[in-house]
Design an enzyme around this catalytic site. Structure first.
Site, short mmCIF file in Angstrom:
data_model
loop_
_atom_site.label_atom_id
_atom_site.label_comp_id
_atom_site.label_asym_id
_atom_site.label_seq_id
_atom_site.Cartn_x
_atom_site.Cartn_y
_atom_site.Cartn_z
N GLU A 163 1.63 -3.49 -4.95
CA GLU A 163 1.12 -1.99 -4.76
C GLU A 163 2.15 -1.16 -4.42
O GLU A 163 2.11 -0.52 -3.33
CB GLU A 163 -0.21 -2.08 -3.81
CG GLU A 163 -1.01 -0.82 -4.20
CD GLU A 163 -2.38 -0.86 -3.28
OE1 GLU A 163 -3.38 0.09 -3.68
OE2 GLU A 163 -2.74 -1.79 -2.71
N ASN A 213 -6.62 -10.38 -4.43
CA ASN A 213 -7.88 -9.59 -4.20
C ASN A 213 -9.30 -10.50 -4.44
O ASN A 213 -10.42 -10.02 -4.72
CB ASN A 213 -8.01 -8.27 -5.24
CG ASN A 213 -7.68 -6.99 -4.73
OD1 ASN A 213 -8.04 -6.74 -3.67
ND2 ASN A 213 -6.62 -6.57 -5.38
N ASP A 244 -1.47 -10.46 -4.10
CA ASP A 244 -2.49 -9.92 -3.53
C ASP A 244 -3.65 -10.44 -4.54
O ASP A 244 -3.70 -9.58 -5.61
CB ASP A 244 -2.62 -8.58 -3.37
CG ASP A 244 -3.84 -7.70 -2.71
OD1 ASP A 244 -5.01 -8.66 -2.59
OD2 ASP A 244 -3.98 -6.65 -2.58
N HIS A 285 -2.28 -4.46 4.65
CA HIS A 285 -2.12 -6.02 4.66
C HIS A 285 -0.94 -6.47 5.44
O HIS A 285 -0.18 -5.76 6.07
CB HIS A 285 -1.71 -6.34 3.28
CG HIS A 285 -2.81 -5.86 2.08
ND1 HIS A 285 -3.42 -7.15 1.42
CD2 HIS A 285 -3.33 -4.97 1.54
CE1 HIS A 285 -4.25 -6.68 0.53
NE2 HIS A 285 -4.06 -5.33 0.62
N ASN A 325 0.77 -1.03 0.08
CA ASN A 325 0.00 -0.10 -0.06
C ASN A 325 1.02 1.25 0.05
O ASN A 325 0.69 2.26 0.87
CB ASN A 325 -0.98 0.02 1.26
CG ASN A 325 -2.16 0.95 1.05
OD1 ASN A 325 -2.35 1.23 -0.15
ND2 ASN A 325 -2.62 1.41 1.93
#
Length: 263
Positions: free
Chosen positions: A36, A154, A152, A252, A10
């Site tokens: 990310e 998702n 990730d 995360h 992130n």
């Protein structure tokens, strides 16, 4: 032993400001796959191109402050593959693959960031297009190589993979079509969800992402979105797993699996 960690950052600048590098020095992973990144090459160069003495390989998005993946590694790869579809999703910086090839084995370690569809129908359709491209890519890769895909994804695959599964059945990340894709990958596709192989019955302890709203982290109202997805031979080498929640580098948590493997 080969210790492999996956973490959605992130934002690499944010995660490193919260003590990520010190934790990596203590953890002593062989590779950390990050997603990310939210940075460009110019943002990383001279600052984050090495963490805990591990050099890096990245796939940056064309759009500034968006997506991006990377792998930090203690081992020198024989090849680096950046991107997988030569189009829409390569522009978004969603795939980097390090190859460690010997006479005895062809092995890939992959970091990939699957799209989120939570911002609206247009992005959900993009997510479905990504899944449609990723499945045959992984099947083709599997025919010639062993791999571990750290991602990730998702997607929370099963009811045990999120706290409020009943109320999320029409929400991105737990849609039937997304879950069916995961089921297909892990059944007829022959790819193994390594964490679930090691922890088949874990529920609340398995979560790797928490919303920033409503004290979700404090109340452990989470989702398992971060995976090690491996070919059967690689999954058979998995010895132990951990989800680190001692410090919060991101929304995360890092997922680490130790494999009986040397590079």
């Amino acid at each position: 032993m080969f210790k492999l960690t996956s973490l959605n950052l992130n934002g690499i600048r944010s995660a490193t400001s919260k003590g990520l590098e010190a934790w990596l020095r203590q953890e002593k992973s062989d590779c950390i796959c990050v997603q990310e990144v939210k940075a460009q090459a110019s943002d990383v160069s001279g600052k984050f191109d090495s963490l805990a003495e591990m050099p890096s390989h990245f796939h940056f998005a064309e759009k500034k402050g968006y997506s991006g993946v990377g792998i930090y590694t203690r081992h020198v790869p024989s090849d680096v593959v950046v991107g997988f579809d030569d189009g829409e999703f390569d522009a978004e910086g969603r795939y980097v693959e390090l190859r460690f090839d010997t006479l005895a084995r062809k092995l890939s370690i992959i970091s990939s960031y699957f799209p989120s569809g939570s911002s609206g129908p247009e992005r959900q359709e993009a997510k479905f297009r990504f899944l449609d491209k990723m499945y045959p890519h992984l099947m083709a890769l599997k025919r010639g190589r062993e791999f571990v895909l750290c991602s990730d994804v998702n997607i929370a695959h099963q009811q045990a993979d999120l706290k409020n599964w009943r109320s999320n059945q029409k929400n991105s990340g737990f849609l039937p079509q997304e879950r069916d894709w995961m089921t297909r990958l892990t059944t007829e596709g022959g790819v193994v969800d390594v964490y679930r192989q090691l922890q088949p019955d874990t529920t609340d302890a398995c979560y790797t992402w928490w919303s920033n709203r409503g004290q979700a982290y404090a109340k452990n109202v989470g989702w398992r979105l971060d995976y090690h997805l491996a070919t059967p031979a690689m999954a058979a080498q998995a010895l132990s797993e951990s989800i680190y929640k001692g410090e919060k580098f991101s929304d995360h948590a890092p997922v680490t699996i130790t494999y009986d493997l040397s590079l």
